[in-house]
Scaffold this active site. Structure first.
Site, PDB file in Angstrom:
ATOM      1  N   LYS A 161      -7.239  -0.489  11.667  1.00 45.80           N
ATOM      2  CA  LYS A 161      -6.677  -0.942  10.386  1.00 45.80           C
ATOM      3  C   LYS A 161      -5.487  -0.075  10.001  1.00 45.80           C
ATOM      4  O   LYS A 161      -4.455  -0.562   9.543  1.00 45.80           O
ATOM      5  CB  LYS A 161      -7.751  -0.912   9.286  1.00 45.80           C
ATOM      6  CG  LYS A 161      -7.325  -1.563   7.977  1.00 45.80           C
ATOM      7  CD  LYS A 161      -6.576  -0.620   7.043  1.00 45.80           C
ATOM      8  CE  LYS A 161      -6.095  -1.310   5.787  1.00 45.80           C
ATOM      9  NZ  LYS A 161      -5.283  -0.428   4.929  1.00 45.80           N
ATOM     10  N   GLU A 170       0.842  -1.212   0.000  1.00 52.63           N
ATOM     11  CA  GLU A 170       0.000   0.000   0.000  1.00 52.63           C
ATOM     12  C   GLU A 170       0.871   1.254   0.000  1.00 52.63           C
ATOM     13  O   GLU A 170       1.729   1.423   0.877  1.00 52.63           O
ATOM     14  CB  GLU A 170      -0.914  -0.013   1.233  1.00 52.63           C
ATOM     15  CG  GLU A 170      -1.925   1.111   1.218  1.00 52.63           C
ATOM     16  CD  GLU A 170      -2.901   1.057   2.401  1.00 52.63           C
ATOM     17  OE1 GLU A 170      -3.106  -0.020   2.982  1.00 52.63           O
ATOM     18  OE2 GLU A 170      -3.453   2.127   2.730  1.00 52.63           O
ATOM     19  N   ASP A 176       4.115 -14.485  11.832  1.00 56.49           N
ATOM     20  CA  ASP A 176       2.810 -14.909  11.336  1.00 56.49           C
ATOM     21  C   ASP A 176       1.840 -13.731  11.494  1.00 56.49           C
ATOM     22  O   ASP A 176       1.326 -13.495  12.582  1.00 56.49           O
ATOM     23  CB  ASP A 176       2.372 -16.124  12.158  1.00 56.49           C
ATOM     24  CG  ASP A 176       1.020 -16.673  11.745  1.00 56.49           C
ATOM     25  OD1 ASP A 176       0.248 -15.949  11.079  1.00 56.49           O
ATOM     26  OD2 ASP A 176       0.725 -17.814  12.111  1.00 56.49           O
TER      27      ASP A 176
HETATM   28  P1  NDP Z   1       8.732 -23.599  15.674  1.00 53.83           P
HETATM   29  O1  NDP Z   1       7.920 -24.831  15.592  1.00 53.83           O
HETATM   30  O2  NDP Z   1       9.682 -23.343  14.559  1.00 53.83           O
HETATM   31  O3  NDP Z   1       9.495 -23.658  17.086  1.00 53.83           O
HETATM   32  C1  NDP Z   1      10.464 -22.762  17.496  1.00 53.83           C
HETATM   33  C2  NDP Z   1      11.825 -23.379  17.380  1.00 53.83           C
HETATM   34  O4  NDP Z   1      12.808 -22.432  17.722  1.00 53.83           O
HETATM   35  C3  NDP Z   1      11.962 -24.574  18.280  1.00 53.83           C
HETATM   36  O5  NDP Z   1      12.330 -25.655  17.486  1.00 53.83           O
HETATM   37  C4  NDP Z   1      13.114 -24.193  19.199  1.00 53.83           C
HETATM   38  O6  NDP Z   1      14.021 -25.230  19.350  1.00 53.83           O
HETATM   39  C5  NDP Z   1      13.821 -23.111  18.433  1.00 53.83           C
HETATM   40  N1  NDP Z   1      14.509 -22.157  19.299  1.00 53.83           N
HETATM   41  C6  NDP Z   1      15.810 -21.797  19.147  1.00 53.83           C
HETATM   42  N2  NDP Z   1      16.159 -20.884  20.064  1.00 53.83           N
HETATM   43  C7  NDP Z   1      15.063 -20.651  20.823  1.00 53.83           C
HETATM   44  C8  NDP Z   1      14.801 -19.779  21.917  1.00 53.83           C
HETATM   45  N3  NDP Z   1      15.746 -18.991  22.429  1.00 53.83           N
HETATM   46  N4  NDP Z   1      13.553 -19.777  22.440  1.00 53.83           N
HETATM   47  C9  NDP Z   1      12.591 -20.548  21.928  1.00 53.83           C
HETATM   48  N5  NDP Z   1      12.782 -21.415  20.902  1.00 53.83           N
HETATM   49  C10 NDP Z   1      14.019 -21.466  20.339  1.00 53.83           C
HETATM   50  O7  NDP Z   1       7.860 -22.316  15.813  1.00 53.83           O
HETATM   51  P2  NDP Z   1       6.785 -21.920  16.874  1.00 53.83           P
HETATM   52  O8  NDP Z   1       6.542 -23.009  17.875  1.00 53.83           O
HETATM   53  O9  NDP Z   1       7.207 -20.597  17.407  1.00 53.83           O
HETATM   54  O10 NDP Z   1       5.483 -21.796  16.009  1.00 53.83           O
HETATM   55  C11 NDP Z   1       5.342 -20.742  15.096  1.00 53.83           C
HETATM   56  C12 NDP Z   1       4.764 -21.284  13.810  1.00 53.83           C
HETATM   57  O11 NDP Z   1       3.530 -21.915  14.068  1.00 53.83           O
HETATM   58  C13 NDP Z   1       4.470 -20.185  12.822  1.00 53.83           C
HETATM   59  O12 NDP Z   1       4.949 -20.607  11.575  1.00 53.83           O
HETATM   60  C14 NDP Z   1       2.952 -20.108  12.798  1.00 53.83           C
HETATM   61  O13 NDP Z   1       2.520 -19.686  11.547  1.00 53.83           O
HETATM   62  C15 NDP Z   1       2.552 -21.511  13.099  1.00 53.83           C
HETATM   63  N6  NDP Z   1       1.242 -21.789  13.686  1.00 53.83           N
HETATM   64  C16 NDP Z   1       0.399 -20.811  14.165  1.00 53.83           C
HETATM   65  C17 NDP Z   1      -0.814 -21.132  14.727  1.00 53.83           C
HETATM   66  C18 NDP Z   1      -1.688 -20.040  15.270  1.00 53.83           C
HETATM   67  O14 NDP Z   1      -1.273 -18.895  15.326  1.00 53.83           O
HETATM   68  N7  NDP Z   1      -2.912 -20.321  15.688  1.00 53.83           N
HETATM   69  C19 NDP Z   1      -1.251 -22.526  14.822  1.00 53.83           C
HETATM   70  C20 NDP Z   1      -0.285 -23.464  14.335  1.00 53.83           C
HETATM   71  C21 NDP Z   1       0.905 -23.101  13.790  1.00 53.83           C
HETATM   72  P3  NDP Z   1      13.861 -26.347  20.471  1.00 53.83           P
HETATM   73  O15 NDP Z   1      12.692 -27.175  20.057  1.00 53.83           O
HETATM   74  O16 NDP Z   1      15.139 -27.064  20.399  1.00 53.83           O
HETATM   75  O17 NDP Z   1      13.633 -25.662  21.773  1.00 53.83           O
END
Ligand code: NDP
Length: 434
Positions: A273, A80, A289
């Protein structure tokens, strides 16, 4: 000379050169941007399904942001016109008054499990008592489901419950809410993993004890009332003086516009908005997201029971100061999702100086307040069309087929026309070519 002087008037190549000279970008990244290679197909193919290409959007930077006494260059992805210009202008006026002050009051995510067949308040009370007595066991189940976040110093924090009795239209729902410290991640996936583990544990328990309860669903909530950021600024009315308009008059009217957005839902939706124009653009640039942020912030706008404008502007007539404040939910992350995958998202984090999640929350909220401030200032004074006209004319010129070397001249000619529309634009382009 400041590297930002007349930045908007520069060519794209000149802007990239300035960013390289200012050490915001290295040569390699600037070339990569100039060659439009921001999302290679092989990466895109792994990010989503049935991929057939990539879809480009302008990636720009908003200037002049000073937040908690620190300067920021704000990456924004938005199609936009006027949004980046308005954010930069709002931030410029705020900067003259000491910048934005922002803080995160809490940063926890919420998830929920809905239970069925809890028919009476007595049953709900008994179930709540059982859950409270077994809270540590349930939290342990969640911890075991995603131990790595516990190792990072986060993990499940608390469980609470709520009961919705049956109504004429709806069944009874008993809800278990889980709060999790997801550290640097937005945490949707880790939350859902934990919730599903508790879900299995509960169903097993109900089955073993011949209880009629069962789970309906388990999922993260995008209504993140435990993930809040507040930003504020105080602006001297003088700053708002423009040509024949007194700053005090403008400031008073901004405060009234803010009250109007608390009163009228039609206005509140548009007020928010406008603010989301800026918020979405940086959320998207940083690989977050934006649907989750949209859902979260609009849900938060209903917290009083009525959907309202989220920013609050008040005018202190005695001291001639306009105070703006915004508290919003902001469940973003600096890791996870596409953040570490999308090369442009990585660049956005680099431009911001790799802030942690709490700092990123303060930056995004400041962009929202700047955007809202610029929009209100224009709306209550000259109106927004004056500022939009040039950008609208430019869009029209491109729409009707003006080439890069024609766009500026056709835009100038279009601005001299009494009306801006496609027909006029086509005619102006034709005349220009003849
Ligand atoms: P991820 O599944 O990618 O998890 C985050 C990753 O970051 C983990 O694997 C974690 O590793 C790693 N990590 C590295 N450093 C850190 C740190 N300092 N703190 C925390 N984690 C760390 O992403 P999210 O769980 O954040 O989920 C986000 C995604 O989910 C987005 O793509 C979103 O679009 C989607 N989503 C959204 C929904 C909604 O909004 N309703 C529903 C379902 C999905 P480790 O595991 O080793 O700790």
């Amino acid at each position: 000379m400041s590297i930002w002087k007349q930045f908007y008037k520069q060519s794209l190549t000149e802007r990239l050169n300035r960013l390289v000279n200012g050490r915001y970008l290295n040569e390699k990244t600037a070339t990569w941007l100039a060659n439009n290679q921001s999302l290679p197909l092989e990466i895109a193919d792994h990010m989503s399904e049935n991929v057939i290409g990539t879809y480009g959007l302008p990636f720009g930077v908003a200037l002049n942001f000073m937040i908690n006494q620190k300067d920021y260059l704000i990456p924004m992805v938005i199609e936009e016109p006027s949004v980046i210009a308005a954010a930069s202008y709002g931030a410029k006026l705020v900067r003259k008054n000491g910048g934005f002050t922002a803080h995160v009051s809490k940063r926890l995510m919420t998830g929920e499990i809905a239970l069925l067949n809890v028919q009476t308040q007595n049953e709900a009370n008994e179930l709540t008592t059982w859950i409270n007595a077994h809270k540590n066991d349930l939290l342990d189940v969640a911890r075991s489901a995603h131990p790595s976040i516990v190792k990072r110093g986060g993990g499940p924090i608390d469980i609470r419950t709520h009961y919705y009795p049956q109504t004429e239209q709806t069944a009874a729902f008993f809800v278990l809410y889980l709060t999790v410290d997801t550290k640097e991640a937005m945490g949707a996936n880790m939350m859902n993993t934990m919730l599903e583990a508790i879900d299995h544990y509960l169903n097993h328990y109900f089955h073993e004890h011949n209880l009629p309860y069962e789970t309906l669903l388990a999922i993260l909530s995008n209504y993140t009332t435990d993930c809040l950021v507040t930003v504020s600024t105080t602006i001297s009315a003088d700053t708002l003086t423009k040509q024949h308009l007194s700053g005090q008059w403008v400031a008073k009217r901004i405060a009234l516009a803010s009250q109007f957005a608390k009163t009228d839902t039609y206005r509140a939706a548009t007020h928010n908005k406008g603010m989301m124009n800026g918020i979405d653009a940086i959320v998207l640039a940083t690989g977050n997201d934006w649907r989750a942020i949209e859902a979260s912030i609009h849900a938060y706008a209903t917290k009083t029971g009525q959907y309202q404008g989220l920013t609050t502007w008040t005018y202190d007539e005695t001291n001639q100061r306009l105070h703006g404040e915004l508290t919003i939910s902001m469940p973003i992350g600096t890791v996870g999702g596409s953040i570490g995958i999308h090369p442009s998202a990585k660049l956005a984090h680099q431009l911001l100086g790799h802030p942690d999640a709490k700092t990123l929350m303060t930056i995004i909220a400041s962009v929202g307040l700047a955007q809202n401030f610029a929009a209100l200032r224009a709306l209550v004074s000259e109106g927004i069309q004056t500022g939009h006209m040039r950008l609208q004319a430019k869009s029209l010129a491109i729409q009707v087929g003006a080439q890069s070397d024609e766009v500026e001249s056709v835009t100038e000619k279009l601005l001299q026309q009494p009306q801006l529309n496609q027909e006029t634009a086509k005619q102006v382009l034709l005349n220009w070519r003849n």
